[in-house]
Design a protein around this motif. Structure first.
Motif, mmCIF file in Angstrom:
data_model
loop_
_atom_site.group_PDB
_atom_site.id
_atom_site.type_symbol
_atom_site.label_atom_id
_atom_site.label_comp_id
_atom_site.label_asym_id
_atom_site.label_seq_id
_atom_site.Cartn_x
_atom_site.Cartn_y
_atom_site.Cartn_z
ATOM 1 N N ARG A 75 7.996 -28.305 109.085
ATOM 2 C CA ARG A 75 7.828 -27.524 110.196
ATOM 3 C C ARG A 75 7.924 -28.216 111.015
ATOM 4 N NH1 ARG A 75 7.437 -23.055 107.090
ATOM 5 N NH2 ARG A 75 6.856 -22.555 105.039
ATOM 6 N N PHE A 76 8.579 -27.291 112.387
ATOM 7 C CA PHE A 76 7.903 -27.697 113.722
ATOM 8 C C PHE A 76 6.684 -27.595 114.444
ATOM 9 C CE2 PHE A 76 13.335 -27.418 113.791
ATOM 10 C CZ PHE A 76 12.971 -28.981 114.155
ATOM 11 N N ARG A 77 6.313 -28.009 114.953
ATOM 12 C CA ARG A 77 4.739 -27.636 115.950
ATOM 13 C C ARG A 77 5.155 -27.318 116.827
ATOM 14 N NH1 ARG A 77 -0.376 -27.649 113.267
ATOM 15 N NH2 ARG A 77 -1.152 -27.402 114.664
ATOM 16 N N TRP A 78 5.049 -25.942 116.804
ATOM 17 C CA TRP A 78 5.485 -24.923 117.596
ATOM 18 C C TRP A 78 4.405 -24.987 119.014
ATOM 19 C CZ3 TRP A 78 9.887 -25.465 118.968
ATOM 20 C CH2 TRP A 78 10.896 -24.331 119.703
ATOM 21 N N PRO A 79 4.078 -24.552 120.381
ATOM 22 C CA PRO A 79 2.968 -24.426 121.206
ATOM 23 C C PRO A 79 2.134 -22.667 121.172
ATOM 24 C CG PRO A 79 5.115 -24.473 122.424
ATOM 25 C CD PRO A 79 5.533 -24.731 121.176
ATOM 26 N N GLU A 80 1.566 -23.027 121.514
ATOM 27 C CA GLU A 80 0.838 -21.507 121.821
ATOM 28 C C GLU A 80 -0.153 -20.583 122.720
ATOM 29 O OE1 GLU A 80 -2.558 -20.842 118.267
ATOM 30 O OE2 GLU A 80 -0.724 -21.626 116.652
ATOM 31 N N ALA A 81 0.464 -19.848 123.252
ATOM 32 C CA ALA A 81 0.089 -19.524 124.418
ATOM 33 C C ALA A 81 -0.462 -17.785 123.768
ATOM 34 C CB ALA A 81 1.463 -20.019 125.583
ATOM 35 N N GLU A 82 -1.681 -17.070 124.882
ATOM 36 C CA GLU A 82 -1.609 -15.624 124.673
ATOM 37 C C GLU A 82 -1.067 -15.036 125.926
ATOM 38 O OE1 GLU A 82 -3.835 -13.911 122.752
ATOM 39 O OE2 GLU A 82 -3.341 -15.419 121.265
ATOM 40 N N GLY A 83 -0.036 -14.171 125.806
ATOM 41 C CA GLY A 83 0.067 -13.560 126.704
ATOM 42 C C GLY A 83 1.086 -14.260 127.787
ATOM 43 N N LYS A 84 1.685 -14.487 126.756
ATOM 44 C CA LYS A 84 2.950 -16.094 127.808
ATOM 45 C C LYS A 84 3.803 -15.346 126.933
ATOM 46 C CE LYS A 84 0.138 -19.397 130.498
ATOM 47 N NZ LYS A 84 0.588 -20.361 130.943
ATOM 48 N N HIS A 85 5.192 -15.315 127.910
ATOM 49 C CA HIS A 85 6.638 -15.358 126.745
ATOM 50 C C HIS A 85 7.057 -17.011 126.570
ATOM 51 C CE1 HIS A 85 6.555 -11.031 126.891
ATOM 52 N NE2 HIS A 85 6.792 -10.947 127.378
ATOM 53 N N SER A 86 6.884 -17.563 127.373
ATOM 54 C CA SER A 86 6.874 -18.799 127.033
ATOM 55 C C SER A 86 6.362 -20.047 127.338
ATOM 56 C CB SER A 86 8.606 -19.121 128.046
ATOM 57 O OG SER A 86 8.343 -18.965 129.491
ATOM 58 N N VAL A 87 5.805 -20.954 128.018
ATOM 59 C CA VAL A 87 5.631 -22.088 128.186
ATOM 60 C C VAL A 87 6.666 -23.670 128.700
ATOM 61 C CG1 VAL A 87 3.388 -22.228 127.112
ATOM 62 C CG2 VAL A 87 5.205 -23.347 126.070
ATOM 63 N N THR A 88 6.192 -24.447 129.576
ATOM 64 C CA THR A 88 7.072 -25.734 129.786
ATOM 65 C C THR A 88 6.766 -26.995 129.489
ATOM 66 O OG1 THR A 88 5.651 -26.474 131.911
ATOM 67 C CG2 THR A 88 7.715 -24.460 132.244
ATOM 68 N N MET A 89 7.213 -27.522 129.045
ATOM 69 C CA MET A 89 7.093 -28.989 128.697
ATOM 70 C C MET A 89 7.792 -30.319 129.489
ATOM 71 S SD MET A 89 8.608 -29.574 124.248
ATOM 72 C CE MET A 89 6.632 -28.602 124.575
ATOM 73 N N ARG A 90 7.613 -31.327 129.471
ATOM 74 C CA ARG A 90 7.966 -32.270 129.801
ATOM 75 C C ARG A 90 8.964 -32.790 128.710
ATOM 76 N NH1 ARG A 90 2.068 -34.230 130.568
ATOM 77 N NH2 ARG A 90 3.123 -36.025 129.355
ATOM 78 N N PRO A 91 9.865 -33.798 129.146
ATOM 79 C CA PRO A 91 10.873 -34.209 128.386
ATOM 80 C C PRO A 91 10.735 -34.843 127.022
ATOM 81 C CG PRO A 91 11.914 -34.088 130.467
ATOM 82 C CD PRO A 91 10.329 -34.402 130.563
ATOM 83 N N GLU A 92 8.882 -35.996 127.519
ATOM 84 C CA GLU A 92 8.580 -36.631 126.153
ATOM 85 C C GLU A 92 7.415 -35.273 125.056
ATOM 86 O OE1 GLU A 92 6.454 -36.840 129.680
ATOM 87 O OE2 GLU A 92 7.931 -36.973 130.578
ATOM 88 N N GLU A 93 7.406 -34.872 125.538
ATOM 89 C CA GLU A 93 7.180 -33.511 125.011
ATOM 90 C C GLU A 93 7.752 -33.336 123.666
ATOM 91 O OE1 GLU A 93 2.768 -32.135 127.203
ATOM 92 O OE2 GLU A 93 4.776 -31.119 128.009
ATOM 93 N N LEU A 94 9.218 -33.477 124.288
ATOM 94 C CA LEU A 94 10.502 -31.952 123.512
ATOM 95 C C LEU A 94 10.502 -33.153 123.090
ATOM 96 C CD1 LEU A 94 12.489 -30.226 123.378
ATOM 97 C CD2 LEU A 94 13.552 -30.795 124.986
ATOM 98 N N ALA A 95 10.944 -34.459 123.649
ATOM 99 C CA ALA A 95 11.260 -34.907 122.141
ATOM 100 C C ALA A 95 9.881 -35.644 120.797
ATOM 101 C CB ALA A 95 10.900 -36.649 122.321
ATOM 102 N N MET A 96 9.086 -35.664 121.282
ATOM 103 C CA MET A 96 7.828 -35.688 120.102
ATOM 104 C C MET A 96 8.062 -34.093 119.117
ATOM 105 S SD MET A 96 4.850 -36.309 122.476
ATOM 106 C CE MET A 96 3.529 -35.818 121.279
ATOM 107 N N LEU A 97 7.837 -33.046 120.056
ATOM 108 C CA LEU A 97 8.423 -31.726 118.951
ATOM 109 C C LEU A 97 9.367 -31.692 117.974
ATOM 110 C CD1 LEU A 97 8.236 -28.433 118.914
ATOM 111 C CD2 LEU A 97 9.271 -28.226 120.363
ATOM 112 N N VAL A 98 10.933 -32.429 119.158
ATOM 113 C CA VAL A 98 11.511 -32.569 117.829
ATOM 114 C C VAL A 98 11.499 -33.118 116.593
ATOM 115 C CG1 VAL A 98 13.591 -30.817 119.895
ATOM 116 C CG2 VAL A 98 13.514 -33.723 119.136
ATOM 117 N N ASN A 99 11.428 -33.871 116.834
ATOM 118 C CA ASN A 99 10.773 -35.791 116.407
ATOM 119 C C ASN A 99 9.527 -35.359 115.109
ATOM 120 O OD1 ASN A 99 13.479 -37.507 116.772
ATOM 121 N ND2 ASN A 99 12.604 -37.597 118.804
ATOM 122 N N GLY A 100 9.258 -34.124 115.124
ATOM 123 C CA GLY A 100 8.435 -34.106 113.824
ATOM 124 C C GLY A 100 6.377 -34.177 114.141
ATOM 125 N N LEU A 101 6.422 -34.845 115.409
ATOM 126 C CA LEU A 101 5.339 -35.249 115.834
ATOM 127 C C LEU A 101 4.670 -34.134 116.280
ATOM 128 C CD1 LEU A 101 5.862 -38.201 116.964
ATOM 129 C CD2 LEU A 101 4.867 -38.540 115.441
#
Length: 116
Positions: A75-101
């Motif tokens: 499974r993807f490790r999705w970020p969590e945020a209370e009371g928000k609809h979205s969070v921002t991410m840097r390109p390095e973090e996106l690469a980590m997310l889609v590669n399973g880190l």
């Protein structure tokens, strides 16, 4: 192809979506739920309830791209945020997310970074 420039922001939708949504459905989610302009050139990322699939929506200047990824295992490790609809991410973090880190198990070093 589309590229991520320095000024491109990456928005991660916190709430899960119905992965049957296509161009129009994702466009509406970005505009109505996230409160952003889908034609801004920024990348918007969505996931399903089980966190095994993701979809990205991005405008490249001439049209919309919808890209999808399905994990065969895990499974993807999705970020969590209370009371928000979205969070921002840097390109390095996106690469980590889609590669399973797992971003929670990493830590950012304290160094200077000029904001875009």
């Amino acid at each position: 192809m589309f590229g991520l420039g320095l000024a491109t922001k990456i928005y991660i939708a916190i709430e899960t979506i119905d992965m049957r949504k296509g161009f129009e459905g994702l466009y509406g989610l970005v505009r109505d739920q996230l409160g952003h302009d889908p034609l801004s050139g920024h990348l918007f990322l969505f996931t399903n309830k089980t966190r095994t699939r993701l979809k990205a929506l991005v405008w490249d200047g001439s049209g919309l791209w919808v890209c999808a990824k399905r994990l065969e295992k895990g499974r993807f490790r999705w970020p969590e945020a209370e009371g928000k609809h979205s969070v921002t991410m840097r390109p390095e973090e996106l690469a980590m997310l889609v590669n399973g880190l797992d971003m929670k198990e990493t830590r950012q070093r304290n160094w200077y970074r000029k904001s875009a």
